[in-house]
Design an enzyme around this catalytic site. Structure first.
Site, PDB file in Angstrom:
ATOM      1  N   PHE A  82       4.010  44.343  32.745  1.00 24.66           N
ATOM      2  CA  PHE A  82       4.062  44.113  34.190  1.00 24.66           C
ATOM      3  C   PHE A  82       3.691  45.353  35.010  1.00 24.66           C
ATOM      4  O   PHE A  82       4.109  45.520  36.145  1.00 24.66           O
ATOM      5  CB  PHE A  82       5.431  43.540  34.619  1.00 24.66           C
ATOM      6  N   GLU A 111      16.233  29.056  34.113  1.00 26.38           N
ATOM      7  CA  GLU A 111      15.180  29.066  33.099  1.00 26.38           C
ATOM      8  C   GLU A 111      14.256  30.258  33.351  1.00 26.38           C
ATOM      9  O   GLU A 111      13.887  30.531  34.479  1.00 26.38           O
ATOM     10  CB  GLU A 111      14.405  27.746  33.176  1.00 26.38           C
ATOM     11  N   PHE A 112      13.860  30.917  32.265  1.00 26.01           N
ATOM     12  CA  PHE A 112      13.018  32.114  32.408  1.00 26.01           C
ATOM     13  C   PHE A 112      11.636  31.919  31.787  1.00 26.01           C
ATOM     14  O   PHE A 112      10.925  32.895  31.553  1.00 26.01           O
ATOM     15  CB  PHE A 112      13.722  33.323  31.767  1.00 26.01           C
ATOM     16  N   GLY A 149       1.298  35.874  41.843  1.00 24.98           N
ATOM     17  CA  GLY A 149       1.279  34.588  42.541  1.00 24.98           C
ATOM     18  C   GLY A 149       2.074  33.577  41.749  1.00 24.98           C
ATOM     19  O   GLY A 149       2.997  33.944  41.022  1.00 24.98           O
ATOM     20  N   ALA A 182      -2.403  46.335  37.074  1.00 22.26           N
ATOM     21  CA  ALA A 182      -2.781  46.269  38.487  1.00 22.26           C
ATOM     22  C   ALA A 182      -3.921  45.280  38.668  1.00 22.26           C
ATOM     23  O   ALA A 182      -4.619  44.937  37.724  1.00 22.26           O
ATOM     24  CB  ALA A 182      -3.202  47.651  38.958  1.00 22.26           C
ATOM     25  N   GLY A 183      -4.110  44.824  39.894  1.00 20.15           N
ATOM     26  CA  GLY A 183      -5.216  43.906  40.158  1.00 20.15           C
ATOM     27  C   GLY A 183      -5.084  43.258  41.507  1.00 20.15           C
ATOM     28  O   GLY A 183      -5.026  43.935  42.533  1.00 20.15           O
ATOM     29  N   THR A 242      15.345  26.152  40.004  1.00 16.86           N
ATOM     30  CA  THR A 242      15.672  27.460  40.591  1.00 16.86           C
ATOM     31  C   THR A 242      16.124  27.232  42.033  1.00 16.86           C
ATOM     32  O   THR A 242      15.335  26.826  42.878  1.00 16.86           O
ATOM     33  CB  THR A 242      14.458  28.397  40.551  1.00 16.86           C
ATOM     34  N   CYS A 292       6.701  30.823  41.389  1.00 19.91           N
ATOM     35  CA  CYS A 292       8.037  31.429  41.245  1.00 19.91           C
ATOM     36  C   CYS A 292       8.192  32.786  41.932  1.00 19.91           C
ATOM     37  O   CYS A 292       9.049  32.943  42.794  1.00 19.91           O
ATOM     38  CB  CYS A 292       8.377  31.574  39.763  1.00 19.91           C
TER      39      CYS A 292
HETATM   40  C1  UDX Z   1       7.473  34.037  36.057  1.00 23.55           C
HETATM   41  C2  UDX Z   1       8.510  34.758  35.167  1.00 23.55           C
HETATM   42  O1  UDX Z   1       7.845  35.655  34.267  1.00 23.55           O
HETATM   43  C3  UDX Z   1       9.355  33.736  34.406  1.00 23.55           C
HETATM   44  O2  UDX Z   1      10.362  34.413  33.680  1.00 23.55           O
HETATM   45  C4  UDX Z   1       9.978  32.760  35.409  1.00 23.55           C
HETATM   46  O3  UDX Z   1      10.696  31.752  34.726  1.00 23.55           O
HETATM   47  C5  UDX Z   1       8.923  32.119  36.273  1.00 23.55           C
HETATM   48  O4  UDX Z   1       8.137  33.136  36.932  1.00 23.55           O
HETATM   49  P1  UDX Z   1       5.109  32.860  35.602  1.00 23.55           P
HETATM   50  O5  UDX Z   1       5.014  32.609  37.078  1.00 23.55           O
HETATM   51  O6  UDX Z   1       4.790  31.736  34.674  1.00 23.55           O
HETATM   52  O7  UDX Z   1       6.588  33.344  35.179  1.00 23.55           O
HETATM   53  O8  UDX Z   1       4.093  34.054  35.274  1.00 23.55           O
HETATM   54  P2  UDX Z   1       4.092  35.586  34.818  1.00 23.55           P
HETATM   55  O9  UDX Z   1       3.363  35.654  33.534  1.00 23.55           O
HETATM   56  O10 UDX Z   1       5.415  36.209  34.873  1.00 23.55           O
HETATM   57  O11 UDX Z   1       3.142  36.200  35.947  1.00 23.55           O
HETATM   58  C6  UDX Z   1       3.488  36.100  37.333  1.00 23.55           C
HETATM   59  C7  UDX Z   1       2.405  36.705  38.192  1.00 23.55           C
HETATM   60  O12 UDX Z   1       2.359  38.110  38.032  1.00 23.55           O
HETATM   61  C8  UDX Z   1       0.990  36.216  37.867  1.00 23.55           C
HETATM   62  O13 UDX Z   1       0.302  35.994  39.092  1.00 23.55           O
HETATM   63  C9  UDX Z   1       0.358  37.366  37.098  1.00 23.55           C
HETATM   64  O14 UDX Z   1      -1.040  37.419  37.221  1.00 23.55           O
HETATM   65  C10 UDX Z   1       1.030  38.554  37.777  1.00 23.55           C
HETATM   66  N1  UDX Z   1       1.079  39.758  36.946  1.00 23.55           N
HETATM   67  C11 UDX Z   1       1.818  39.786  35.801  1.00 23.55           C
HETATM   68  C12 UDX Z   1       0.397  40.912  37.351  1.00 23.55           C
HETATM   69  O15 UDX Z   1      -0.275  40.916  38.401  1.00 23.55           O
HETATM   70  N2  UDX Z   1       0.496  42.050  36.605  1.00 23.55           N
HETATM   71  C13 UDX Z   1       1.240  42.090  35.460  1.00 23.55           C
HETATM   72  O16 UDX Z   1       1.290  43.171  34.833  1.00 23.55           O
HETATM   73  C14 UDX Z   1       1.912  40.929  35.038  1.00 23.55           C
END
Ligand code: UDX
Length: 434
Positions: free
Chosen positions: A250, A149-150, A258, A253-254, A121, A261
């Site tokens: 997504f 990449e996603f 982090g 809440a909390g 990225t 990415c």
């Molecule tokens: C993310 C993207 O989803 C992915 O497409 C990209 O390639 C890399 O970044 P990732 O970091 O693995 O992936 O985690 P993800 O499951 O998306 O969660 C990211 C953060 O958001 C986590 O800290 C998670 O706890 C937080 N989160 C997610 C929330 O606080 N609330 C939600 O509803 C969803």
């Protein structure tokens, strides 16, 4: 196809293993020999479900090999995926030193026909910059593509196998054809491919992560408001998320987002906006709200305990989300540091976290079991939503604690069940139960 993958981190190693599983011949390169030794045993150096099986099978079949000699990896490669790390740098997007160092070695060694795919990225504009820097290598039609990449950590293999879309940012018809060929065994319908310019591919990657991150910040601020008004965020989330234009995903809440990415990509897009004189103020606010969210939860803990100094707290979860051992940019880790800094006597449990060099051992004690280490505690905080926390012997834990109070900073547990187990339950914007 003969594929080389340069950089065997989370993206590169998953890509290498899945490409091999789909029938390609893959050679992976990394500069860390310890990492290569682990991979050669069919094990992933980081925790990622399903990956070990794929690595073992790839090595056994002979379709996957790994080396630290770059020229050996690139000799016959028809397509080269550059997937080296682009770690966060001072909250201002990524540090690209490893990326440019790798590009500087790969481009001269690659055959002139080999397609170079940027999987790392990188900030918007980097692919064009790479083409400019190495213009001499490819006098016409540089076979270079940005293919972001996603995948998500914790479901990386599945995500890689079943992408929502394959964005191919290139000016080159041969690069477009080769990338599609790599994905042929994935049996994707044509509409999953999105050919575009490199700048558009880079924007899509940053915008997708930024949108999701902004959605989480929106959810957190709304939940904080619910908490103040005595409204139940669960109901509000369901009511708002039921609109298919919004969706429930997504909106949890909390503690905030982090990982390696979201915070980095958000910061990078904000910087791109500044540089292009098109400020991204929504994203600036989303990042600032995320920074405040850990503080919000620390304040809740403070309120519950009537001050944190000397209070005995047990925190469950340190990784930035479940199903990973990664604590980079982890709000749970940040919370632990904040609580300890404010004088709490802290013990932390996490199913996968193993201490590295973050200095956590000076801040809190690491627990092997929440059941063994809960006696005499004033407060229990859930900071990462590990699914196995649902099955903890909560009655036993409540009974052993000095004050059976549970702060569920991920809104993951069932309120009624926790109240029945003997807890005073507090969530983020959820109606309390006791
Ligand atoms: C993310 C993207 O989803 C992915 O497409 C990209 O390639 C890399 O970044 P990732 O970091 O693995 O992936 O985690 P993800 O499951 O998306 O969660 C990211 C953060 O958001 C986590 O800290 C998670 O706890 C937080 N989160 C997610 C929330 O606080 N609330 C939600 O509803 C969803």
């Amino acid at each position: 196809m003969k594929i080389a993958v340069v950089g065997l981190g989370h993206t590169g190693l998953v890509a290498a293993a899945v490409f091999a599983e789909r029938g390609h011949t893959v050679i992976g390169h990394d500069i860390e020999s310890d990492k290569l030794a682990v991979i050669r045993e069919g094990r992933s150096p980081f925790y990622e479900p399903r990956l070990n099986d794929l690595l073992a099978e790839g090595l056994r079949s002979g379709r996957l090999a790994v080396h630290d000699e770059l020229d050996r990896c690139l000799t016959d490669a028809e397509i080269i995926f550059l997937a080296v790390g682009t770690p966060a740098a001072n909250g201002d997007g990524p540090n690209l030193s490893e990326f440019w160092a790798a590009a500087g070695q790969v481009v001269p060694l690659a055959s002139i026909d080999a397609v170079l795919v940027l999987k790392s990225t990188v900030p918007v504009g980097t692919t064009d910059e790479l083409i400019d820097r190495f213009r001499g290598k490819w006098p016409n039609d540089p076979p270079v593509a940005a293919v972001p990449e996603f995948l998500r950590q914790g479901s990386a293999v599945d995500d890689f196998l079943k992408p929502d879309r394959v964005v191919i940012g290139t000016y080159s018809t041969s690069a477009l054809k080769s990338v599609k060929q790599v994905y042929t065994p994935f049996i994707l319908p044509e509409e999953k491919f999105l050919p575009c310019a490199p700048v558009e591919a880079e924007l899509i990657k940053h915008a997708a992560n930024s949108f999701l991150a902004a959605k989480i910040s929106f959810a957190n601020e709304l939940a904080n408001l619910c908490g103040k008004l005595g409204a139940d965020y669960d109901l509000v989330q369901t009511g708002v998320g039921s609109d298919p234009r919004i969706g429930r995903k997504f909106l949890n809440a909390g503690l905030g987002f982090g990982g390696s990415c979201f915070p980095k990509d958000l910061a990078a897009l904000i910087k791109t906006g500044h540089e292009a004189d098109a400020r991204q103020t929504v994203l600036e606010a989303a990042l600032a709200a995320n920074r405040r969210q850990v503080e919000q939860v620390a304040m809740l803990a403070d309120e519950i305990c009537g001050g944190l100094r000397g209070k005995k707290i047990i925190q469950l979860g340190l990784t930035y989300k479940p199903d990973t051992d990664d604590v980079r940019g982890s709000p749970a880790m940040e919370l632990a540091f904040l609580l300890a800094q404010r004088g709490a006597d802290l013990i932390c449990y996490d199913p996968e976290y193993r201490p590295t060099d973050v200095g956590s051992d000076r801040v809190f004690q690491l627990s092997d079991s929440p059941v063994t280490d809960c006696p005499g505690r004033d407060l229990l905080i859930v900071a990462t939503e590990w699914p196995q926390f649902h099955d903890l012997p909560w009655e036993q834990i409540a009974e052993k604690m000095k004050n059976p109070i549970l702060l569920d900073a991920r809104n993951m547990l069932n309120l009624t069940r926790m109240a029945a187990a003997g807890f005073r339950y507090v969530g983020v914007g959820r109606r309390s139960a006791q």
